[in-house]
Write an enzyme that holds these catalytic residues in place. Structure first.
Site, PDB file in Angstrom:
ATOM      1  CD  GLU A 211      -2.850  -1.028   2.635  1.00  0.00           C
ATOM      2  OE1 GLU A 211      -2.425   0.018   3.352  1.00  0.00           O
ATOM      3  OE2 GLU A 211      -3.427  -2.056   2.725  1.00  0.00           O
TER       4      GLU A 211
ATOM      5  CG  ASP B 203      -3.493   7.865   8.233  1.00  0.00           C
ATOM      6  OD1 ASP B 203      -3.334   6.681   8.352  1.00  0.00           O
ATOM      7  OD2 ASP B 203      -3.743   8.291   7.401  1.00  0.00           O
TER       8      ASP B 203
ATOM      9  CE1 TYR C 177      -6.338  -2.017   7.559  1.00  0.00           C
ATOM     10  CE2 TYR C 177      -5.532  -1.053   5.478  1.00  0.00           C
ATOM     11  CZ  TYR C 177      -5.472  -1.398   6.911  1.00  0.00           C
ATOM     12  OH  TYR C 177      -4.498  -0.870   7.557  1.00  0.00           O
TER      13      TYR C 177
END
Length: 270
Positions: A49, A60, A175
């Site tokens: 990725e 994040d 994911y």
């Protein structure tokens, strides 16, 4: 089959999980980042990725936020990230590569232009964190129509009512974000992961990769016994942040990648 389908099928035949590595394009600079990217497959990464730097990466944690800041400070942009993929593909035609990031840079670049250049450069799929399935027509559907996989994130708060909507149109792999938090957060319990994987398998036949909070070969091996893929990002990026030289950054990331790969490969050996 796509590169992602081929890779996960090969690994299923080998009875092992994929090591999925994340790094931010252009961190800490273009040349160092490209050297890391090119070195990851030989160090054991099965799927890569590559982060598209953005000023506001809201999903994040601190490590990847700082990676975005370093990359943007080094003048990395979406065009340069696509160029990195082209450079990577000169030497590697087999390793699946997924671009991961946020919609704003893609929107500003132009969706059709982005999709066309992503395909031409050798991108296999997209993870766009802030594009919910209600907006599939904006990016997911045209990307898939062109041949790019569109990988969805699911979380501990994605219940059985919401899951079919989230998974609608998903391809490549699923994911699973194992903790309700940002990247680099504390790891989930194995009991929680096992239950989550079992629940997801009731809804999809796609490979399931687990990420957020996996930092060590031991943690990676434990997840590899339960899931089809193990995603590691912040732990790798920490080596870039702490390096004094480009060489230290490259060696640190690739050494940890090799250790993680060893853990994943031995996870299901009795």
């Amino acid at each position: 089959m796509s590169r992602l389908q081929t890779r996960f099928a090969e690994l299923k035949e080998q009875n092992r999980a994929a090591l999925v590595t994340f790094v931010t394009g252009g961190d800490p600079d273009y040349d160092t980042s490209l050297a890391i990217l090119k070195g990851l497959p030989a160090a054991g990464a099965d799927v890569i990725e590559l982060g598209m730097p953005f000023t506001d990466p809201m999903a994040d944690g601190p490590a990847i936020q700082l990676a975005n800041i370093r990359a943007l400070g080094a003048q990395q942009n979406l065009a340069k990230t696509l160029q990195m993929v082209r450079e990577f593909r000169k030497d590697n035609a087999d390793t699946p590569l997924v671009l991961m990031g946020y919609y704003n840079p893609i929107h500003r670049y132009g969706v059709q232009r982005f999709i066309g250049e992503a395909l031409d450069s050798g991108v296999d799929g997209l993870i766009v964190v802030d594009m919910p399935p209600e907006h599939n027509s904006e990016l997911c559907e045209p990307a898939q129509a062109a041949g790019l996989d569109f990988i969805r994130l699911t979380t501990p708060t994605t219940d059985d009512v919401r899951l079919p909507t989230v998974l609608n149109g998903s391809s490549g792999f699923v994911y699973y974000v194992s903790v309700a938090g940002v990247t680099g957060a504390g790891a989930a319990t194995l009991e929680h992961v096992e239950e989550a994987v079992a629940r997801l398998r009731r809804h999809t036949d796609l490979p399931i990769s687990i990420g957020f909070g996996i930092r060590t070969p031991e943690q990676a091996a434990a997840i590899a016994r339960l899931a089809d893929g193990v995603v590691v990002g912040s732990a790798l990026i920490d080596h870039i942040a702490s390096a004094d030289t480009p060489e230290q950054a490259i060696d640190g990331v690739l050494s940890l990648c090799a250790a993680l790969a060893d853990g994943v490969r031995k996870a299901r050996i009795d």
